[in-house]
Write a protein that holds these residues in place. Structure first.
Motif, PDB file in Angstrom:
ATOM      1  N   GLN A 129       7.628  28.751  49.320  1.00  0.00           N
ATOM      2  CA  GLN A 129       7.477  30.120  48.818  1.00  0.00           C
ATOM      3  C   GLN A 129       7.115  30.105  47.334  1.00  0.00           C
ATOM      4  N   ARG A 130       7.733  29.247  46.590  1.00  0.00           N
ATOM      5  CA  ARG A 130       7.441  29.141  45.155  1.00  0.00           C
ATOM      6  C   ARG A 130       6.033  28.606  44.935  1.00  0.00           C
ATOM      7  N   TYR A 131       5.630  27.639  45.726  1.00  0.00           N
ATOM      8  CA  TYR A 131       4.289  27.069  45.632  1.00  0.00           C
ATOM      9  C   TYR A 131       3.229  28.144  45.856  1.00  0.00           C
ATOM     10  N   VAL A 132       3.418  28.961  46.901  1.00  0.00           N
ATOM     11  CA  VAL A 132       2.451  30.019  47.218  1.00  0.00           C
ATOM     12  C   VAL A 132       2.375  31.026  46.066  1.00  0.00           C
ATOM     13  N   LEU A 178       8.414  34.664  36.669  1.00  0.00           N
ATOM     14  CA  LEU A 178       9.642  34.142  37.263  1.00  0.00           C
ATOM     15  C   LEU A 178       9.649  34.423  38.761  1.00  0.00           C
ATOM     16  N   MET A 179      10.055  33.451  39.549  1.00  0.00           N
ATOM     17  CA  MET A 179      10.140  33.608  41.008  1.00  0.00           C
ATOM     18  C   MET A 179      11.369  34.438  41.341  1.00  0.00           C
ATOM     19  N   THR A 180      11.150  35.658  41.873  1.00  0.00           N
ATOM     20  CA  THR A 180      12.257  36.553  42.207  1.00  0.00           C
ATOM     21  C   THR A 180      12.132  37.140  43.606  1.00  0.00           C
ATOM     22  N   THR A 181      11.254  36.576  44.419  1.00  0.00           N
ATOM     23  CA  THR A 181      11.041  37.090  45.772  1.00  0.00           C
ATOM     24  C   THR A 181      11.438  36.031  46.794  1.00  0.00           C
ATOM     25  N   GLY A 182      11.394  36.401  48.072  1.00  0.00           N
ATOM     26  CA  GLY A 182      11.739  35.466  49.139  1.00  0.00           C
ATOM     27  C   GLY A 182      13.201  35.054  49.038  1.00  0.00           C
ATOM     28  N   LEU A 183      13.462  33.777  49.203  1.00  0.00           N
ATOM     29  CA  LEU A 183      14.838  33.278  49.098  1.00  0.00           C
ATOM     30  C   LEU A 183      15.427  33.508  47.714  1.00  0.00           C
ATOM     31  N   ALA A 212      15.243  36.040  45.969  1.00  0.00           N
ATOM     32  CA  ALA A 212      15.795  37.394  45.840  1.00  0.00           C
ATOM     33  C   ALA A 212      17.262  37.407  46.275  1.00  0.00           C
ATOM     34  N   LEU A 213      17.677  36.403  47.033  1.00  0.00           N
ATOM     35  CA  LEU A 213      19.055  36.312  47.528  1.00  0.00           C
ATOM     36  C   LEU A 213      19.939  35.444  46.645  1.00  0.00           C
ATOM     37  N   THR A 214      19.370  34.397  46.089  1.00  0.00           N
ATOM     38  CA  THR A 214      20.119  33.470  45.249  1.00  0.00           C
ATOM     39  C   THR A 214      19.192  32.878  44.195  1.00  0.00           C
ATOM     40  N   MET A 215      19.696  32.760  42.977  1.00  0.00           N
ATOM     41  CA  MET A 215      18.878  32.233  41.892  1.00  0.00           C
ATOM     42  C   MET A 215      18.567  30.751  42.072  1.00  0.00           C
ATOM     43  N   HIS A 216      19.413  30.061  42.786  1.00  0.00           N
ATOM     44  CA  HIS A 216      19.250  28.615  42.942  1.00  0.00           C
ATOM     45  C   HIS A 216      19.231  28.261  44.429  1.00  0.00           C
ATOM     46  N   ALA A 217      18.200  28.740  45.101  1.00  0.00           N
ATOM     47  CA  ALA A 217      18.071  28.561  46.547  1.00  0.00           C
ATOM     48  C   ALA A 217      18.023  27.081  46.934  1.00  0.00           C
ATOM     49  N   ASN A 218      17.396  26.261  46.122  1.00  0.00           N
ATOM     50  CA  ASN A 218      17.301  24.830  46.442  1.00  0.00           C
ATOM     51  C   ASN A 218      18.681  24.169  46.444  1.00  0.00           C
ATOM     52  N   TYR A 219      19.494  24.478  45.450  1.00  0.00           N
ATOM     53  CA  TYR A 219      20.831  23.886  45.389  1.00  0.00           C
ATOM     54  C   TYR A 219      21.698  24.373  46.548  1.00  0.00           C
ATOM     55  N   PHE A 220      21.601  25.648  46.872  1.00  0.00           N
ATOM     56  CA  PHE A 220      22.361  26.176  48.004  1.00  0.00           C
ATOM     57  C   PHE A 220      21.895  25.510  49.304  1.00  0.00           C
ATOM     58  N   GLY A 221      20.596  25.353  49.467  1.00  0.00           N
ATOM     59  CA  GLY A 221      20.056  24.682  50.655  1.00  0.00           C
ATOM     60  C   GLY A 221      20.505  23.237  50.748  1.00  0.00           C
ATOM     61  N   ASP A 222      20.517  22.533  49.617  1.00  0.00           N
ATOM     62  CA  ASP A 222      21.001  21.146  49.608  1.00  0.00           C
ATOM     63  C   ASP A 222      22.461  21.071  50.035  1.00  0.00           C
ATOM     64  N   THR A 223      23.269  22.022  49.563  1.00  0.00           N
ATOM     65  CA  THR A 223      24.680  22.045  49.942  1.00  0.00           C
ATOM     66  C   THR A 223      24.836  22.264  51.437  1.00  0.00           C
TER      67      THR A 223
END
Length: 99
Positions: free
Chosen positions: A3-6, A17-22, A24-35
């Motif tokens: 999503q960020r790439y697009v 700043l990326m504020t859409t898609g995931l 919009a739910l969490t500022m650090h979507a990658n870290y949450f996904g890794d967890t």
């Protein structure tokens, strides 16, 4: 990351700043996904039994929350001084709708 790439690929979004898609739910979507990913691997490898793998999830989460996220927030505040304060005040840092 897709999503960020697009978003960043479009010239009109350069420097935004990326504020859409995931994000919009969490500022650090990658870290949450890794967890979530490591939690799943831990459950798959040991189930609910006590195992040496259980230490990884709380340690990794603590590192994200107390080290990586504050540093990244500082970087984002410097890089996007107009957009970041509003985004930070209205978006969960790590766990959507919770923290």
């Amino acid at each position: 990351e897709y999503q960020r790439y697009v978003l960043k690929k479009q010239p009109a979004n350069k420097g935004k700043l990326m504020t859409t898609g995931l994000w919009a739910l969490t500022m650090h979507a990658n870290y949450f996904g890794d967890t979530l990913l490591f939690t799943g691997w831990t459950l798959a490898s040991s189930g609910l039994a006590v195992s040496w793998t259980w230490w990884a999830v709380p340690v990794m989460t603590a590192l994200f929350v107390f080290m990586h996220i504050p540093g990244l927030d500082e970087y984002l505040a410097d890089r996007y001084p107009k957009e970041f304060p509003k985004y930070a005040s209205s978006t969960a840092k790590f766990i959507p709708y919770i923290y």
